[in-house]
Design a protein around this motif. Sequence first.
Motif, PDB file in Angstrom:
ATOM      1  N   LEU A 122       1.156  -0.623  -0.185  1.00  0.00           N
ATOM      2  CA  LEU A 122      -0.187   0.008  -0.148  1.00  0.00           C
ATOM      3  C   LEU A 122       0.656   1.293  -0.015  1.00  0.00           C
ATOM      4  O   LEU A 122       0.454   2.273  -0.745  1.00  0.00           O
ATOM      5  N   SER A 123       1.950   0.626   0.991  1.00  0.00           N
ATOM      6  CA  SER A 123       3.034   2.627   0.795  1.00  0.00           C
ATOM      7  C   SER A 123       3.422   2.319  -0.495  1.00  0.00           C
ATOM      8  O   SER A 123       3.949   3.486  -1.135  1.00  0.00           O
ATOM      9  N   ASP A 124       3.883   1.322  -1.205  1.00  0.00           N
ATOM     10  CA  ASP A 124       4.329   1.894  -3.007  1.00  0.00           C
ATOM     11  C   ASP A 124       3.404   2.129  -2.962  1.00  0.00           C
ATOM     12  O   ASP A 124       3.599   3.024  -4.437  1.00  0.00           O
ATOM     13  N   LYS A 125       2.240   1.647  -3.335  1.00  0.00           N
ATOM     14  CA  LYS A 125       1.462   2.766  -4.386  1.00  0.00           C
ATOM     15  C   LYS A 125       1.353   3.942  -3.895  1.00  0.00           C
ATOM     16  O   LYS A 125       0.809   4.749  -4.730  1.00  0.00           O
ATOM     17  N   ALA A 126       1.726   4.363  -2.824  1.00  0.00           N
ATOM     18  CA  ALA A 126       0.969   5.368  -2.353  1.00  0.00           C
ATOM     19  C   ALA A 126       2.091   6.583  -2.746  1.00  0.00           C
ATOM     20  O   ALA A 126       2.563   7.714  -2.626  1.00  0.00           O
ATOM     21  N   ASN A 127       3.627   6.124  -3.438  1.00  0.00           N
ATOM     22  CA  ASN A 127       5.141   6.449  -3.563  1.00  0.00           C
ATOM     23  C   ASN A 127       5.532   6.933  -2.072  1.00  0.00           C
ATOM     24  O   ASN A 127       6.249   7.710  -2.134  1.00  0.00           O
ATOM     25  N   CYS A 146       7.003   4.510   0.506  1.00  0.00           N
ATOM     26  CA  CYS A 146       7.753   3.569   1.330  1.00  0.00           C
ATOM     27  C   CYS A 146       9.184   4.073   1.823  1.00  0.00           C
ATOM     28  O   CYS A 146      10.000   4.582   1.023  1.00  0.00           O
ATOM     29  N   MET A 147       9.086   3.160   2.831  1.00  0.00           N
ATOM     30  CA  MET A 147       9.778   4.081   4.043  1.00  0.00           C
ATOM     31  C   MET A 147      10.815   2.690   4.488  1.00  0.00           C
ATOM     32  O   MET A 147      11.989   2.681   5.201  1.00  0.00           O
ATOM     33  N   LYS A 148      11.232   1.882   4.219  1.00  0.00           N
ATOM     34  CA  LYS A 148      10.550   0.288   4.956  1.00  0.00           C
ATOM     35  C   LYS A 148      11.259  -0.657   4.230  1.00  0.00           C
ATOM     36  O   LYS A 148      10.381  -1.258   3.269  1.00  0.00           O
ATOM     37  N   GLY A 149      12.396  -1.386   4.212  1.00  0.00           N
ATOM     38  CA  GLY A 149      12.594  -2.434   3.725  1.00  0.00           C
ATOM     39  C   GLY A 149      13.219  -3.790   4.164  1.00  0.00           C
ATOM     40  O   GLY A 149      12.365  -4.037   5.330  1.00  0.00           O
ATOM     41  N   SER A 150      12.861  -4.892   3.261  1.00  0.00           N
ATOM     42  CA  SER A 150      13.127  -6.032   3.944  1.00  0.00           C
ATOM     43  C   SER A 150      14.518  -6.449   4.087  1.00  0.00           C
ATOM     44  O   SER A 150      15.102  -7.108   3.120  1.00  0.00           O
ATOM     45  N   GLY A 151      15.043  -7.064   5.091  1.00  0.00           N
ATOM     46  CA  GLY A 151      16.191  -7.100   5.431  1.00  0.00           C
ATOM     47  C   GLY A 151      16.796  -8.127   4.801  1.00  0.00           C
ATOM     48  O   GLY A 151      17.679  -7.584   4.347  1.00  0.00           O
ATOM     49  N   GLU A 172      21.581  -0.348  13.964  1.00  0.00           N
ATOM     50  CA  GLU A 172      21.233   0.018  13.529  1.00  0.00           C
ATOM     51  C   GLU A 172      21.113  -1.254  12.065  1.00  0.00           C
ATOM     52  O   GLU A 172      22.163  -1.814  12.024  1.00  0.00           O
ATOM     53  N   ASP A 173      20.041  -1.508  11.669  1.00  0.00           N
ATOM     54  CA  ASP A 173      19.998  -2.725  10.304  1.00  0.00           C
ATOM     55  C   ASP A 173      19.554  -1.708   9.564  1.00  0.00           C
ATOM     56  O   ASP A 173      18.796  -0.866   9.244  1.00  0.00           O
ATOM     57  N   ILE A 174      20.060  -2.252   8.310  1.00  0.00           N
ATOM     58  CA  ILE A 174      19.055  -1.662   6.405  1.00  0.00           C
ATOM     59  C   ILE A 174      18.486  -1.389   6.591  1.00  0.00           C
ATOM     60  O   ILE A 174      17.458  -0.319   5.886  1.00  0.00           O
ATOM     61  N   ASP A 175      17.775  -2.116   6.834  1.00  0.00           N
ATOM     62  CA  ASP A 175      15.830  -2.184   6.117  1.00  0.00           C
ATOM     63  C   ASP A 175      15.117  -0.719   7.249  1.00  0.00           C
ATOM     64  O   ASP A 175      14.468  -0.699   6.584  1.00  0.00           O
ATOM     65  N   HIS A 176      15.442  -0.986   8.038  1.00  0.00           N
ATOM     66  CA  HIS A 176      14.882   0.533   8.829  1.00  0.00           C
ATOM     67  C   HIS A 176      15.303   0.986   8.887  1.00  0.00           C
ATOM     68  O   HIS A 176      15.252   2.267   8.086  1.00  0.00           O
ATOM     69  N   CYS A 177      17.589   1.596   7.628  1.00  0.00           N
ATOM     70  CA  CYS A 177      17.359   3.190   7.785  1.00  0.00           C
ATOM     71  C   CYS A 177      17.686   2.966   5.986  1.00  0.00           C
ATOM     72  O   CYS A 177      17.754   4.575   5.606  1.00  0.00           O
ATOM     73  N   VAL A 178      17.394   2.286   5.161  1.00  0.00           N
ATOM     74  CA  VAL A 178      17.566   2.080   3.491  1.00  0.00           C
ATOM     75  C   VAL A 178      16.575   3.592   3.238  1.00  0.00           C
ATOM     76  O   VAL A 178      16.757   4.985   2.945  1.00  0.00           O
ATOM     77  N   GLY A 179      14.920   3.948   3.193  1.00  0.00           N
ATOM     78  CA  GLY A 179      14.495   4.706   3.419  1.00  0.00           C
ATOM     79  C   GLY A 179      14.717   5.992   3.281  1.00  0.00           C
ATOM     80  O   GLY A 179      14.374   6.638   3.067  1.00  0.00           O
ATOM     81  N   PHE A 180      15.219   6.342   4.839  1.00  0.00           N
ATOM     82  CA  PHE A 180      15.982   7.394   5.532  1.00  0.00           C
ATOM     83  C   PHE A 180      17.056   7.447   4.435  1.00  0.00           C
ATOM     84  O   PHE A 180      17.485   8.938   4.208  1.00  0.00           O
ATOM     85  N   PHE A 191       6.864  18.907   1.722  1.00  0.00           N
ATOM     86  CA  PHE A 191       5.590  18.088   2.209  1.00  0.00           C
ATOM     87  C   PHE A 191       6.066  16.836   1.948  1.00  0.00           C
ATOM     88  O   PHE A 191       5.473  16.163   3.533  1.00  0.00           O
ATOM     89  N   LYS A 192       6.156  16.107   1.350  1.00  0.00           N
ATOM     90  CA  LYS A 192       6.577  14.792   0.901  1.00  0.00           C
ATOM     91  C   LYS A 192       7.840  13.761   1.874  1.00  0.00           C
ATOM     92  O   LYS A 192       7.091  12.993   2.535  1.00  0.00           O
ATOM     93  N   LYS A 193       8.604  15.037   2.027  1.00  0.00           N
ATOM     94  CA  LYS A 193       9.242  14.115   2.943  1.00  0.00           C
ATOM     95  C   LYS A 193       8.787  14.232   4.216  1.00  0.00           C
ATOM     96  O   LYS A 193       9.018  13.374   5.877  1.00  0.00           O
ATOM     97  N   SER A 194       8.130  14.701   4.695  1.00  0.00           N
ATOM     98  CA  SER A 194       6.643  15.076   6.642  1.00  0.00           C
ATOM     99  C   SER A 194       5.915  13.972   6.536  1.00  0.00           C
ATOM    100  O   SER A 194       6.226  12.870   7.197  1.00  0.00           O
ATOM    101  N   ILE A 195       5.031  13.568   5.060  1.00  0.00           N
ATOM    102  CA  ILE A 195       4.064  12.426   5.503  1.00  0.00           C
ATOM    103  C   ILE A 195       5.166  10.975   4.804  1.00  0.00           C
ATOM    104  O   ILE A 195       4.837  10.383   5.518  1.00  0.00           O
ATOM    105  N   LEU A 196       6.275  10.808   4.298  1.00  0.00           N
ATOM    106  CA  LEU A 196       7.148  10.252   4.370  1.00  0.00           C
ATOM    107  C   LEU A 196       7.563   9.102   6.350  1.00  0.00           C
ATOM    108  O   LEU A 196       7.288   8.329   6.575  1.00  0.00           O
TER     109      LEU A 196
END
Length: 325
Positions: free
Chosen positions: A148-153, A155-160, A177-185, A240-245
């Motif tokens: 759902l988050s990907d459809k809305a552009n 997406c912030m969380k990856g699959s480790g 830290e783990d890459i899956d939690h940080c990759v979106g940032f 604004f987009k960064k705030s939403i992300l």
Amino acid sequence: KCLIIIPVLNGENSLEKRVANIVKYCSPLDFDLNIISDGSTDGTIAIANKIRQREVNNSWNIIIDENMNNIGRALSHNQAIKKYDYAYYLFSDLDTDFTDSFPTHSMQYLKQNKNCLAVSGRVIFKSKNKYGNFLGNLFKFETFIRKLSDKANLCMKGSGPAIIIKKLCWNDLKKFEDIDHCVGFMTLKNDGYLKYDYQSIVFDRANDSEKKDLRARRRMTRKSLLSFFNQLFNLRINTFKKSILVLGYVIHKPLRFLIVPLISFIWILIAYNFFGIIFLILFSLISILVPNFRVLVVINVSYLLGIFDFLLNRNSGTYKPVNES
């Protein structure tokens, strides 16, 4: 080329099978492999060297590194990227199985879309017992959120076990830290985006016991909270987009750790108010005897313990795989 990075702790029983899976679904024209023995005390290094000698005949470049002490997955990732200069890096685990859709499909998307700085594949969990199977079914809800988050552009969380990232957006991970939690940032800081590739599938092992699941979720909760606030502190939220992300990530991870135990507690309180001590006795029996219900109890307890670790600032990052061979 893309470098596949796999830290291994005591993986002598699984390494042959893992490399065979990589060789089957990846081309040596596009990928090299970096096996990192992260403090292993078994025969991991000997087996890795044996594999390297054999796969040279198949044109594979397999790089082997050995950390004498277990420094953790995050620092092993940093170490590999500083040491080896590639355009792309793929992070995976010993328990993961690639398919004909990952990483090939994800690599194609990453190369064809300039503003896409990282791609996360879809993980399907498999298990040989009821506990693990129920966990795998629960993860379908997580998959739905990411899709759902990907459809809305957003997406912030990856699959480790299934992330490919362009080097140009890489930032060194803290040890906790783990890459899956940080990759979106990472992608956000570089004005790009993370793609959740639903069609690009990998298989992974679900935790098959309460003890393993509690340990993994507790660590995940602590690391997610620590990395979120660390990444947020280093991020300029100027659009604004960064705030939403960022808001989407808050709802997806940190806020969920608070809401799930809170809702469970309120539900128990209301039920006790209506049914009294009989309910508590029945609830305790169900919690002990019903495997699926034990999963929900473990989730709540692990979230609470993870929050407790976070509040105490326990930021140790040593990574020991839950399904260690």
